[in-house]
Design a protein around this motif. Structure first.
Motif, PDB file in Angstrom:
ATOM      1  N   PHE A  24      68.500  73.523  15.843  1.00  0.00           N
ATOM      2  CA  PHE A  24      69.089  72.388  16.552  1.00  0.00           C
ATOM      3  C   PHE A  24      69.307  71.215  15.601  1.00  0.00           C
ATOM      4  O   PHE A  24      70.379  70.632  15.543  1.00  0.00           O
ATOM      5  N   GLN A  25      68.280  70.876  14.844  1.00  0.00           N
ATOM      6  CA  GLN A  25      68.374  69.760  13.912  1.00  0.00           C
ATOM      7  C   GLN A  25      69.341  70.077  12.776  1.00  0.00           C
ATOM      8  O   GLN A  25      70.043  69.203  12.286  1.00  0.00           O
ATOM      9  N   PHE A  26      69.383  71.338  12.360  1.00  0.00           N
ATOM     10  CA  PHE A  26      70.297  71.759  11.300  1.00  0.00           C
ATOM     11  C   PHE A  26      71.744  71.439  11.673  1.00  0.00           C
ATOM     12  O   PHE A  26      72.524  70.980  10.833  1.00  0.00           O
ATOM     13  N   LYS A  27      72.111  71.654  12.915  1.00  0.00           N
ATOM     14  CA  LYS A  27      73.489  71.371  13.356  1.00  0.00           C
ATOM     15  C   LYS A  27      73.817  69.885  13.211  1.00  0.00           C
ATOM     16  O   LYS A  27      74.915  69.523  12.793  1.00  0.00           O
ATOM     17  N   ILE A  28      72.871  69.027  13.528  1.00  0.00           N
ATOM     18  CA  ILE A  28      73.075  67.583  13.370  1.00  0.00           C
ATOM     19  C   ILE A  28      73.222  67.244  11.889  1.00  0.00           C
ATOM     20  O   ILE A  28      74.147  66.539  11.476  1.00  0.00           O
ATOM     21  N   GLU A  29      72.298  67.767  11.073  1.00  0.00           N
ATOM     22  CA  GLU A  29      72.303  67.474   9.638  1.00  0.00           C
ATOM     23  C   GLU A  29      73.546  68.034   8.960  1.00  0.00           C
ATOM     24  O   GLU A  29      74.117  67.402   8.074  1.00  0.00           O
ATOM     25  N   ASP A  43      72.350  65.912  -6.840  1.00  0.00           N
ATOM     26  CA  ASP A  43      71.742  67.233  -6.952  1.00  0.00           C
ATOM     27  C   ASP A  43      70.959  67.456  -5.672  1.00  0.00           C
ATOM     28  O   ASP A  43      69.964  66.770  -5.419  1.00  0.00           O
ATOM     29  N   LEU A  44      71.429  68.385  -4.871  1.00  0.00           N
ATOM     30  CA  LEU A  44      70.835  68.643  -3.564  1.00  0.00           C
ATOM     31  C   LEU A  44      69.930  69.866  -3.645  1.00  0.00           C
ATOM     32  O   LEU A  44      70.385  70.954  -3.998  1.00  0.00           O
ATOM     33  N   MET A  45      68.659  69.665  -3.343  1.00  0.00           N
ATOM     34  CA  MET A  45      67.729  70.788  -3.276  1.00  0.00           C
ATOM     35  C   MET A  45      67.412  71.030  -1.801  1.00  0.00           C
ATOM     36  O   MET A  45      67.128  70.085  -1.061  1.00  0.00           O
ATOM     37  N   ILE A  46      67.494  72.277  -1.400  1.00  0.00           N
ATOM     38  CA  ILE A  46      67.304  72.629   0.002  1.00  0.00           C
ATOM     39  C   ILE A  46      65.976  73.353   0.152  1.00  0.00           C
ATOM     40  O   ILE A  46      65.679  74.301  -0.569  1.00  0.00           O
ATOM     41  N   ARG A  47      65.201  72.883   1.104  1.00  0.00           N
ATOM     42  CA  ARG A  47      63.930  73.530   1.410  1.00  0.00           C
ATOM     43  C   ARG A  47      63.948  73.862   2.895  1.00  0.00           C
ATOM     44  O   ARG A  47      63.933  72.974   3.740  1.00  0.00           O
ATOM     45  N   ASN A  48      63.984  75.148   3.174  1.00  0.00           N
ATOM     46  CA  ASN A  48      63.987  75.605   4.552  1.00  0.00           C
ATOM     47  C   ASN A  48      62.561  75.553   5.095  1.00  0.00           C
ATOM     48  O   ASN A  48      61.591  75.616   4.341  1.00  0.00           O
ATOM     49  N   HIS A  49      62.447  75.456   6.389  1.00  0.00           N
ATOM     50  CA  HIS A  49      61.140  75.481   7.032  1.00  0.00           C
ATOM     51  C   HIS A  49      60.421  76.772   6.646  1.00  0.00           C
ATOM     52  O   HIS A  49      61.071  77.811   6.469  1.00  0.00           O
ATOM     53  N   PRO A  50      59.099  76.742   6.485  1.00  0.00           N
ATOM     54  CA  PRO A  50      58.380  77.968   6.096  1.00  0.00           C
ATOM     55  C   PRO A  50      58.653  79.157   7.007  1.00  0.00           C
ATOM     56  O   PRO A  50      58.591  80.310   6.570  1.00  0.00           O
ATOM     57  N   SER A  56      69.877  81.374   5.338  1.00  0.00           N
ATOM     58  CA  SER A  56      70.450  80.861   4.090  1.00  0.00           C
ATOM     59  C   SER A  56      71.966  80.884   4.109  1.00  0.00           C
ATOM     60  O   SER A  56      72.615  79.959   3.628  1.00  0.00           O
ATOM     61  N   ASN A  57      72.556  81.941   4.647  1.00  0.00           N
ATOM     62  CA  ASN A  57      74.026  82.043   4.690  1.00  0.00           C
ATOM     63  C   ASN A  57      74.643  80.935   5.546  1.00  0.00           C
ATOM     64  O   ASN A  57      75.727  80.449   5.235  1.00  0.00           O
ATOM     65  N   ASP A  58      73.963  80.548   6.617  1.00  0.00           N
ATOM     66  CA  ASP A  58      74.467  79.452   7.452  1.00  0.00           C
ATOM     67  C   ASP A  58      74.461  78.134   6.681  1.00  0.00           C
ATOM     68  O   ASP A  58      75.321  77.285   6.875  1.00  0.00           O
ATOM     69  N   ILE A  59      73.483  77.988   5.808  1.00  0.00           N
ATOM     70  CA  ILE A  59      73.388  76.775   4.997  1.00  0.00           C
ATOM     71  C   ILE A  59      74.458  76.782   3.912  1.00  0.00           C
ATOM     72  O   ILE A  59      75.164  75.798   3.703  1.00  0.00           O
ATOM     73  N   LYS A  60      74.592  77.903   3.231  1.00  0.00           N
ATOM     74  CA  LYS A  60      75.524  78.017   2.102  1.00  0.00           C
ATOM     75  C   LYS A  60      76.982  77.838   2.512  1.00  0.00           C
ATOM     76  O   LYS A  60      77.784  77.317   1.738  1.00  0.00           O
ATOM     77  N   GLU A  61      77.345  78.268   3.696  1.00  0.00           N
ATOM     78  CA  GLU A  61      78.760  78.337   4.070  1.00  0.00           C
ATOM     79  C   GLU A  61      79.491  76.999   4.059  1.00  0.00           C
ATOM     80  O   GLU A  61      80.690  76.949   3.872  1.00  0.00           O
ATOM     81  N   PHE A  62      78.805  75.887   4.229  1.00  0.00           N
ATOM     82  CA  PHE A  62      79.511  74.601   4.223  1.00  0.00           C
ATOM     83  C   PHE A  62      79.244  73.775   2.959  1.00  0.00           C
ATOM     84  O   PHE A  62      79.763  72.678   2.811  1.00  0.00           O
ATOM     85  N   LEU A  63      78.485  74.320   2.025  1.00  0.00           N
ATOM     86  CA  LEU A  63      78.153  73.584   0.794  1.00  0.00           C
ATOM     87  C   LEU A  63      78.952  74.077  -0.413  1.00  0.00           C
ATOM     88  O   LEU A  63      78.481  74.006  -1.540  1.00  0.00           O
TER      89      LEU A  63
END
Length: 172
Positions: A24-29, A43-50, A56-63
């Motif tokens: 949910f929060q990911f969609k806002i961010e 330089d953007l470093m991404i740390r996913n929740h444990p 990861s693919n959902d994150i990569k697709e717009f970056l």
């Protein structure tokens, strides 16, 4: 941009840690980050929740045009320490870790959630890309101004006899 022109070759990009908490929060961010023009100059470093709530693919697709990496650190403290700014959800405990390590914290949220959880000068709320651009620009300007102030102070010290190189050589 003034900062880019004045930035020396040895200067590094601002390092931002994006601590992702849930879908949910990911969609806002994602909406905030994908429209932020300044995100391409950091330089953007991404740390996913444990628990890896977001794939990861959902994150990569717009970056696509962004300089990003995924954290390989097991300790959150190390990621925070290596970053200048921390972006996280308004409800994330990452924000408290970041404040303890004296980092700039940007809390992402829908406009309706502002100031409901925490408030204070250590946090900045962000609900859209223009706000994020403004926060990053202000951070860059603040760093540049501090460096200019430090250079002026050093130059003033160099003019004083006690700190003059010739006087030190005579002393030695």
């Amino acid at each position: 941009d003034k900062i880019k022109k004045l930035r020396g070759r040895n200067e590094r990009n601002i390092k931002i840690l994006w601590a992702i908490t849930n879908d949910f929060q990911f969609k806002i961010e994602k909406d905030i980050l994908k429209n932020c023009k300044r995100i391409n100059n950091v330089d953007l470093m991404i740390r996913n929740h444990p628990n890896s709530h977001v794939k990861s693919n959902d994150i990569k697709e717009f970056l696509i045009n962004t300089n990003y990496s995924f954290s390989k650190n097991s300790l959150l403290k190390k990621d925070i320490s290596e970053s200048d700014i921390i972006i996280c959800a308004y409800s994330s405990t990452v924000s408290f870790d970041a404040i303890m390590l004296r980092k700039k914290v940007i809390l992402t949220c829908d406009i309706g959630y502002r100031n409901m959880v925490v408030s204070g000068s250590d946090f900045e709320y962000c609900s859209n890309s223009k706000e994020l651009e403004c926060i990053i620009k202000n951070y860059e300007d603040n760093i540049w101004n501090k460096k200019q102030d430090a250079k002026q102070s050093i130059n003033k010290l160099k003019l004083k006899d006690a700190f003059n190189e010739k006087n030190w050589m005579d002393f030695i």
